[in-house]
Scaffold this motif. Structure first.
Motif, short mmCIF file in Angstrom:
data_model
loop_
_atom_site.label_atom_id
_atom_site.label_comp_id
_atom_site.label_asym_id
_atom_site.label_seq_id
_atom_site.Cartn_x
_atom_site.Cartn_y
_atom_site.Cartn_z
N SER A 1 0.11 -7.66 -139.80
CA SER A 1 -0.82 -7.29 -138.73
C SER A 1 -0.16 -7.30 -137.37
N ALA B 1 -5.32 -11.93 -135.69
CA ALA B 1 -4.89 -12.26 -137.06
C ALA B 1 -4.03 -13.51 -137.04
N GLU C 1 -1.50 -4.12 -142.67
CA GLU C 1 -2.23 -3.66 -141.48
C GLU C 1 -3.65 -3.22 -141.83
#
Ligand SMILES: Nc1ncnc2c1ncn2[C@@H]1O[C@H](COP(=O)(O)OP(=O)(O)OP(=O)(O)O)[C@@H](O)[C@H]1O
Ligand SMILES: [Mg+2]
Length: 227
Positions: A203, A208, A172
């Motif tokens: 993520s 992403a 993350e």
């Protein structure tokens, strides 16, 4: 260059002292290759960090193995695995992993000394470039307690990317960043893959997913491939 996890799983004990196990990651396969961005999505508590940590050489799987170019990393000695981690892996942990008694620049340079390298002119140039791209050139001499969550996060990104590692594990990485910094971080990670690195990113960002060469989804410990 590939890192291949085969039938890896992780069991944790729920209550200490009792035979009460649960499987945070059920047996699954994942292969990270140079030049590719692999994105892992899924709900909180589904096992994403656990899987990433096993691939990164930080957590011994309960079953299965993780092989780097054919060698089982958990069969190596501590010394050999530490050497590989220092010289070829970069981990961007969930949270920032900053050391409070060191300045931002000293935190950034920590893996450099752990890898037994010197901060030469090229490395300093690379660090300046990354700090500038992420808008944190001014924090060099600040201590972690003087920095915001997003600044610490960006500092950790510079630390992970400055040595141009072969494998990048980013948990993350854009969690506490605004849209503009999020885009910068995703494109820096994509650049790393273009250079030849294998990038694994956990993520929640839809953006992403668009960067991903391969997209996996984790649901209650069960891994599935989405693309
Ligand atoms: N060391 C541990 N001992 C016992 N249980 C653990 C341990 N580490 C993680 N767990 C449990 O394993 C499950 C998966 O945790 P993990 O951190 O992998 O989830 P995650 O998908 O990364 O979640 P998040 O999105 O919130 O970061 C959770 O239920 C967590 O409580
Ligand atoms: Mg996590």
């Amino acid at each position: 260059m590939e890192l291949k996890a085969t039938s890896v799983s992780k069991r944790f004990m729920r209550k200490s002292g009792e035979a009460n196990y649960f499987e945070a990651v059920r047996p699954c396969d994942m292969c990270l290759r140079g030049g590719e961005v692999t994105v892992l999505m899924g709900r909180s508590g589904s096992g994403k960090t656990t899987l990433m940590t096993m691939l990164a050489g930080l957590l011994t799987p309960s079953t299965g193995n993780v092989k780097l170019d054919g060698r089982d990393i958990y069969a190596l000695s501590d010394r050999e695995l530490s050497f590989i981690r220092a010289s070829r892996f970069a981990v961007l942990p969930q949270g920032t992993g900053a050391i409070g008694s060191l300045t931002a620049m000293e935190n950034i340079l920590l893996p450099v000394s752990l890898a037994g390298k010197n901060a030469d002119a090229d490395l300093k140039k690379r660090i300046s470039f990354l700090m500038e791209a992420l808008g944190i050139s001014q924090i060099e001499n600040a201590f972690p307690k003087e920095l915001s969550g997003g600044e610490l996060r960006r500092m950790a990104i510079v630390r992970a990317l400055c040595l141009s590692p072969d494998f990048i594990f980013a948990d993350e990485p854009t969690g506490d960043l605004d849209d503009e910094n999020t885009r910068t971080v995703l494109s820096l990670l994509k650049d790393e893959a273009t250079r030849g690195a294998a990038v694994m990113m956990v993520s929640h960002e839809q953006e992403a997913a668009r960067f991903a060469d391969r997209l996996f989804y984790m649901n209650a410990g069960e891994l599935s491939l989405r693309q």
